[in-house]
Design an enzyme around this catalytic site. Structure first.
Site, PDB file in Angstrom:
ATOM      1  N   LYS A   1      30.158  44.383  35.540  1.00 35.14           N
ATOM      2  CA  LYS A   1      30.015  43.835  34.075  1.00 35.14           C
ATOM      3  C   LYS A   1      28.997  42.647  34.173  1.00 35.14           C
ATOM      4  O   LYS A   1      28.022  42.512  33.132  1.00 35.14           O
ATOM      5  CB  LYS A   1      31.310  43.335  33.450  1.00 35.14           C
ATOM      6  CG  LYS A   1      32.378  44.654  33.248  1.00 35.14           C
ATOM      7  CD  LYS A   1      33.632  44.032  32.657  1.00 35.14           C
ATOM      8  CE  LYS A   1      34.206  43.027  33.547  1.00 35.14           C
ATOM      9  NZ  LYS A   1      35.001  43.516  34.625  1.00 35.14           N
TER      10      LYS A   1
ATOM     11  N   ARG B   1      41.003  41.010  27.426  1.00 33.08           N
ATOM     12  CA  ARG B   1      41.466  41.868  28.469  1.00 33.08           C
ATOM     13  C   ARG B   1      42.859  42.161  28.145  1.00 33.08           C
ATOM     14  O   ARG B   1      43.501  42.922  28.941  1.00 33.08           O
ATOM     15  CB  ARG B   1      41.459  40.892  29.644  1.00 33.08           C
ATOM     16  CG  ARG B   1      40.427  40.999  30.937  1.00 33.08           C
ATOM     17  CD  ARG B   1      40.608  40.251  31.913  1.00 33.08           C
ATOM     18  NE  ARG B   1      40.218  40.565  33.361  1.00 33.08           N
ATOM     19  CZ  ARG B   1      39.087  40.404  33.477  1.00 33.08           C
ATOM     20  NH1 ARG B   1      38.237  39.411  32.853  1.00 33.08           N
ATOM     21  NH2 ARG B   1      38.652  40.519  34.848  1.00 33.08           N
TER      22      ARG B   1
ATOM     23  N   ARG C   1      31.446  42.276  48.330  1.00 35.46           N
ATOM     24  CA  ARG C   1      31.145  40.946  47.587  1.00 35.46           C
ATOM     25  C   ARG C   1      31.854  39.734  48.495  1.00 35.46           C
ATOM     26  O   ARG C   1      31.295  38.435  48.156  1.00 35.46           O
ATOM     27  CB  ARG C   1      31.317  41.027  46.339  1.00 35.46           C
ATOM     28  CG  ARG C   1      30.981  39.659  45.340  1.00 35.46           C
ATOM     29  CD  ARG C   1      31.254  39.960  43.898  1.00 35.46           C
ATOM     30  NE  ARG C   1      32.672  39.850  43.666  1.00 35.46           N
ATOM     31  CZ  ARG C   1      33.012  40.094  42.341  1.00 35.46           C
ATOM     32  NH1 ARG C   1      31.955  40.429  41.311  1.00 35.46           N
ATOM     33  NH2 ARG C   1      34.405  40.069  41.906  1.00 35.46           N
TER      34      ARG C   1
ATOM     35  N   ARG D   1      34.215  34.938  46.880  1.00 36.75           N
ATOM     36  CA  ARG D   1      35.005  34.668  45.748  1.00 36.75           C
ATOM     37  C   ARG D   1      36.430  34.715  46.296  1.00 36.75           C
ATOM     38  O   ARG D   1      37.186  35.676  47.041  1.00 36.75           O
ATOM     39  CB  ARG D   1      34.861  35.655  44.474  1.00 36.75           C
ATOM     40  CG  ARG D   1      34.536  34.922  43.404  1.00 36.75           C
ATOM     41  CD  ARG D   1      33.796  35.798  42.492  1.00 36.75           C
ATOM     42  NE  ARG D   1      34.931  36.511  41.863  1.00 36.75           N
ATOM     43  CZ  ARG D   1      35.061  37.344  40.611  1.00 36.75           C
ATOM     44  NH1 ARG D   1      33.990  37.531  40.382  1.00 36.75           N
ATOM     45  NH2 ARG D   1      36.079  37.865  40.227  1.00 36.75           N
TER      46      ARG D   1
ATOM     47  N   ARG E   1      44.232  42.786  40.802  1.00 37.88           N
ATOM     48  CA  ARG E   1      43.621  43.053  39.809  1.00 37.88           C
ATOM     49  C   ARG E   1      43.345  44.317  39.280  1.00 37.88           C
ATOM     50  O   ARG E   1      43.378  44.796  37.899  1.00 37.88           O
ATOM     51  CB  ARG E   1      41.856  42.463  40.017  1.00 37.88           C
ATOM     52  CG  ARG E   1      42.119  40.911  40.093  1.00 37.88           C
ATOM     53  CD  ARG E   1      40.707  40.418  41.215  1.00 37.88           C
ATOM     54  NE  ARG E   1      39.680  40.677  40.578  1.00 37.88           N
ATOM     55  CZ  ARG E   1      38.497  40.630  41.558  1.00 37.88           C
ATOM     56  NH1 ARG E   1      38.861  40.481  42.765  1.00 37.88           N
ATOM     57  NH2 ARG E   1      37.258  40.830  40.942  1.00 37.88           N
TER      58      ARG E   1
END
Ligand code: ADP
Length: 221
Positions: A25, A100, A139, A145, A156
């Site tokens: 996104k 969300r 990632r 992160r 998540r």
């Protein structure tokens, strides 16, 4: 106070880029922003900036985010409420990571209605879950992160299925255009598909809304 409708309520385009964690996104929203005059508003980026600055909001959100959970609706709605008017005053906005939950969607709809706006379209990126997990773990190695650990990724995904997917139904039921885009492959391939889905909206001269002063977008040429 009686709300005065803006001169041209259709002027600002309100878009949502939607998809599970790792669907790209943020990457696609940045590209859309650079090729149109829509302002990219990412709640994840805003929250990460608050965490980095160590603000009270950041302190509250940081632990929740690291665990892969959603921050409270009120907190995120307040953040969006403070940023939305500026974006609405321009050519439009592309929301990334918000809404969300259905409650967030209802709060957004109410905020927009005050200005005579509504959600115009949703771009939904579709990627199989196995690919998502692989992307997020990759990632983790590149960006580090805090929420890209195996445990937080699982949480998540769980939150996405439990709370976020319903946002798509919320807008489909309202008759909002939901454009599903295959999110597999390279960022270029995915962006090519988005471009083909919106041939005029994404070329710089044919960007939505009339050209003129008072826009938020910086990409005017
Ligand atoms: P991703 O889509 O990859 O999970 P984001 O950057 O959009 O990444 O969001 C990262 C985290 O920030 C979420 O897992 C959540 O903890 C928090 N967050 C972002 N936007 C919202 C929101 N609208 N409501 C609740 N929490 C949010």
């Amino acid at each position: 106070m009686v709300a005065v409708p803006p001169q041209n309520p259709a002027q600002a385009v309100i878009g949502i880029i939607f998809g599970p964690p790792g669907s790209g996104k943020g990457t696609q929203a940045s590209r859309i922003e650079s090729e149109s005059r829509l302002k990219h508003l990412s709640t994840g980026e805003i929250l990460r900036a608050e965490v980095a600055k160590g603000t009270p909001t950041g302190k509250e959100a940081g632990r929740i985010m690291a665990a892969g959970d959603l921050v409270p609706d009120e907190l995120i709605v307040d953040i969006v409420r403070s940023r939305l008017p500026e974006a609405e005053a321009g050519a439009g906005v592309l929301l990334d990571g918000f809404p969300r939950t259905v409650r967030q969607a209802q709060a957004l709809d109410a905020m927009l209605a005050e200005e005579g706006h509504r959600v115009d379209r949703v771009i939904a990126l579709e990627v199989p879950e196995a690919d998502l997990v692989e992307r997020l773990l990759h990632r983790a190695e590149v960006e580090g992160r805090a929420d890209d650990t195996r445990e937080a990724i699982a949480e998540r995904m769980h939150e996405y299925h439990k709370l976020t997917e319903a946002v798509l139904d919320h807008y489909s039921r309202q008759g909002v255009e939901v454009v599903r885009i295959d999110g597999t492959g390279s960022p270029d391939q995915v962006f090519g598909r988005i471009r083909r889905a919106f041939p005029s909206a994404l070329d710089r001269d044919g960007a939505p809304g009339p050209k003129g002063p008072g826009r938020v977008g910086e990409h005017t040429n």
